[in-house]
Design an enzyme around this catalytic site. Structure first.
Site, PDB file in Angstrom:
ATOM      1  N   ILE A 131      21.790  45.822   8.421  1.00 46.14           N
ATOM      2  CA  ILE A 131      20.765  44.783   8.593  1.00 46.14           C
ATOM      3  C   ILE A 131      19.653  45.283   9.498  1.00 46.14           C
ATOM      4  O   ILE A 131      19.921  45.703  10.622  1.00 46.14           O
ATOM      5  CB  ILE A 131      21.365  43.516   9.231  1.00 46.14           C
ATOM      6  CG1 ILE A 131      22.593  43.047   8.472  1.00 46.14           C
ATOM      7  CG2 ILE A 131      20.317  42.415   9.328  1.00 46.14           C
ATOM      8  CD1 ILE A 131      23.368  41.945   9.194  1.00 46.14           C
ATOM      9  N   GLY A 190      42.944  47.145   5.830  1.00 47.62           N
ATOM     10  CA  GLY A 190      41.918  48.027   6.385  1.00 47.62           C
ATOM     11  C   GLY A 190      40.702  47.299   6.945  1.00 47.62           C
ATOM     12  O   GLY A 190      39.716  47.932   7.317  1.00 47.62           O
ATOM     13  N   LYS A 215      27.193  44.757  21.438  1.00 41.98           N
ATOM     14  CA  LYS A 215      26.051  44.553  20.547  1.00 41.98           C
ATOM     15  C   LYS A 215      25.063  43.533  21.104  1.00 41.98           C
ATOM     16  O   LYS A 215      23.846  43.730  21.015  1.00 41.98           O
ATOM     17  CB  LYS A 215      26.552  44.131  19.158  1.00 41.98           C
ATOM     18  CG  LYS A 215      27.250  45.290  18.431  1.00 41.98           C
ATOM     19  CD  LYS A 215      28.008  44.805  17.212  1.00 41.98           C
ATOM     20  CE  LYS A 215      28.620  45.969  16.428  1.00 41.98           C
ATOM     21  NZ  LYS A 215      29.575  45.502  15.401  1.00 41.98           N
TER      22      LYS A 215
END
Lengths: 434, 434
Positions: A133, A184, A202
């Site tokens: 993004i 996973g 973040k």
């Protein structure tokens, strides 16, 4: 003349990046001027999904960061060390750096950007937040006209996947996590994801860009999703909310006593009203919702991880650096690409944060308990939006309440008093509301 | 040293732009280096929301585009003329241009960019699509690593507002339009919006950036929302769809006979599956959904119009140009900002487009009609996904059907046959499905 790139790491993102650079047709024409010169890996002889000419693969990472011909080093090793040292060495040798490493930027960004500014090189990090993004570059550039008020993100795909499945299946955290690990979608050691540490890295990075200052990563409050239960997701749903792990950076109205605005920086499971654009972001997708003046609200949505999306962001940064190399004649810091923050942002303590709360309590099934709760909250200035006795659980009455906006410190003192009340058995859940 | 800006037009967006430039604190530091030198308006003596020093306002727009001191001209007049001529004059005088004018770029972009490239100046247009949403710059830059497969947008706020209200209120187009005009959400002459012409301008611009070629605006198919009825919105809802006016640009798989990929370029009301991110974009908000390799799917969401958001995009472009002026020593085309497309993209005719269809028919209430329909569609290679007799309307049986993917040409021949069937009274609705 091609710009020579040195790649550190050839895992999924490194492989994805190499695949784009080796197959530029139909992409941005500038890609044709980027050339992979050397690739640093642990085992050069291991079979690989991409083939390089003899001598490109090497186990000597330090030889890459000091290679005279390389102009841009792409760090895709992850983790703090040796990533930090290699980035610093690359900078010291005058290389521009592109990295997808949120941990090293969130924790050592000050050191890295100081070094980069001294050397007149760029450190690019689009891939460190939100996978593919575009959000770092828009914050640096397209939203530059705005005073940013808040950045609110679903920035961890693993936890969003787990919460989405818990919601759809009515399942509890433990079972979905186990299944996600098998598939996973979650790592064997899921700590960084499920405890909110990855999201905290973040939001520290996003806040630094949105509010134009350095962020002390240790001041970011991080609370994960381990305690979110199927029961809370179901009650939240009935109240019109979806539970999401949100990473929030918010400018507080300036306090007359302070010369500067303070920031809230927090990661926690949050009840999001279903009408909010973030409520419908499901599965491994990420979204970053930004409020600014004069733009109002914008949201960026897309795949938050994965080889292809993350490589897309890495290569976007490579294009940016290549464009600078092509058009600038001297390495002065580009005002929309470089980082020039010197000061640290002032960060509010959680006690001072004003928010709404969702609380689930188990009480003795006796008359007057709701009245006692209301009185006790009222004594601490906490006003209630709704109180519902949802039924019986383990022979105790279960009560779900939502408060109006309250200073977290006041709420905590009310809660401490409530815990001493004889009718109160336990408080299994306590969540914040957006 | 400040960069001098000449503003053409001081309507809502012009005023919003001036307000940002006159109040730069807390925004990007580079803003402090932009200075409004002159502002061109029709009536310089009219009272204004922003105050300028004596002599800044002028009615002589040509004096602005030729002013020796001005480096960047911001065109916010709108419409084709005199906007086109003023932009070309500004370029001829060596000025960079920032514009919010989708019509002039969609229709005269080739002429404008050819002139700009010859003069070595930039023409920036972030504000021309999606109001404040950063989408032009991400397409030029952050998504540069990708082969774009499709761009699908809700890019007209007026029609999205009307469709959202029709859906919520069960109301018909005419009454909602009248109310929207009263409230200022639709213009007195709503043609450009409700007939899809504004959206067609915008998708032409997005396609040009996404697919790296010029677009003949006259080849963009545009169908508006006038024929969308409350009945169709309600049936679509039951089938799991929301009706949106979509602007679609899509790369068709390369045909072995053609040396180059062809594009689909079309604007029409579309049944969007409710699970699609575009289905929940409501009211005046816009969103642009992009698919690319390797990024997968990303979406940009935000306010599609309005003074503040559009001014945010205008100023973002000003920052971009100012950054170039500050860092470049010679005006070479910046590879991530300039436009260098020379060729025109090849565009598929609507007959060749492959899509699903939603059809509502009124038929005689007699046995075997559904069988006849199925046979007729089948003869033309159209296979049906669902056929539902929804009830009676005006003493006729109402049938709603959805096809599988079909070449639009085949579908049209089937429909022509069906219209000759004696049992068929009318076909009130025909919509495409995403």
């Amino acid at each position: 003349m091609a710009f020579k790139v040195g790649l550190l790491g050839l895992g999924t993102v490194g492989t994805g990046t190499a695949q784009i650079l080796l197959d530029p047709a139909g992409r941005h024409p500038l890609l044709k001027e980027l050339e992979i010169h050397r690739v640093g890996v642990r085992s050069p002889d291991k079979p690989r999904a991409v083939q390089f000419p003899e001598g490109v693969l090497t186990a000597d990472l330090e030889a890459i960061v000091s290679d005279r011909e390389i102009e841009i080093v792409v760090e895709l090793i992850g983790g703090l060390e040796p990533a930090r040292s290699l980035i610093l060495q690359a900078i010291a040798h005058g290389k521009h750096v592109v990295t997808a490493n949120k941990a090293v930027i969130a924790r050592h960004g000050a050191e890295i950007f100081t070094a980069a500014n001294e050397k007149g090189v760029y450190v690019m990090l689009e891939a460190s937040v939100g996978g593919g993004i575009p959000v770092i570059q828009p914050l640096k550039q397209s939203l530059g006209a705005n005073r940013i008020q808040s950045v609110t993100g679903i920035v961890n795909g693993t936890t969003n996947y787990i919460l989405t499945r818990m919601q759809r299946e009515g399942a509890d955290f433990g079972e979905v996590l186990a299944d996600a690990q098998q598939l996973g979608y979650a790592e064997a050691d899921p700590t960084a994801d499920v405890d909110g540490l990855d999201a905290a890295d973040k939001i520290a990075i996003l806040a630094s860009l949105a509010f134009g200052g350095r962020i002390d990563r240790d001041r970011v409050y991080a609370e994960g999703i381990r305690k979110v239960s199927a029961a809370d997701i179901s009650y939240a749903e009935k109240l019109g909310f979806t539970i999401k792990l949100l990473a929030i950076a918010k400018r507080e109205r300036q306090n007359p006593e302070h010369s500067e605005d303070r920031l809230q920086l927090r990661v926690h499971p949050t009840l999001v009203p279903k009408t909010h654009p973030l409520a419908s972001i499901d599965g491994v997708y990420n979204a970053i919702f930004i409020e600014g003046d004069p733009i109002g609200q914008v949201m960026f949505y897309g795949p938050g991880a994965g080889a292809g999306p993350t490589a897309s962001a890495v290569v976007a940064d490579l294009l940016n650096v290549a464009a600078v190399l092509k058009t600038e004649t001297e390495p002065i810091p580009h005002p929309l690409i470089g980082c020039s923050h010197q000061h640290y942002c002032s960060i509010a303590s959680m006690e001072e944060v004003v928010t709404r709360f969702y609380v689930r309590l188990l009480t003795e099934d006796q008359p007057g308990v709701i009245g006692q709760l209301g009185t006790c909250f009222g004594n601490h200035g906490v006003s209630l939006e709704s109180v519902v006795q949802t039924g019986m659980r383990d022979r105790l009455a279960e009560i779900v309440l939502v408060t109006h906006d309250v200073r977290e410190g006041n709420f905590n003192s009310a809660l401490a008093d409530i815990q001493t009340m004889s009718a109160i058995s336990t408080i299994p859940s306590l969540l914040r509301v957006l």
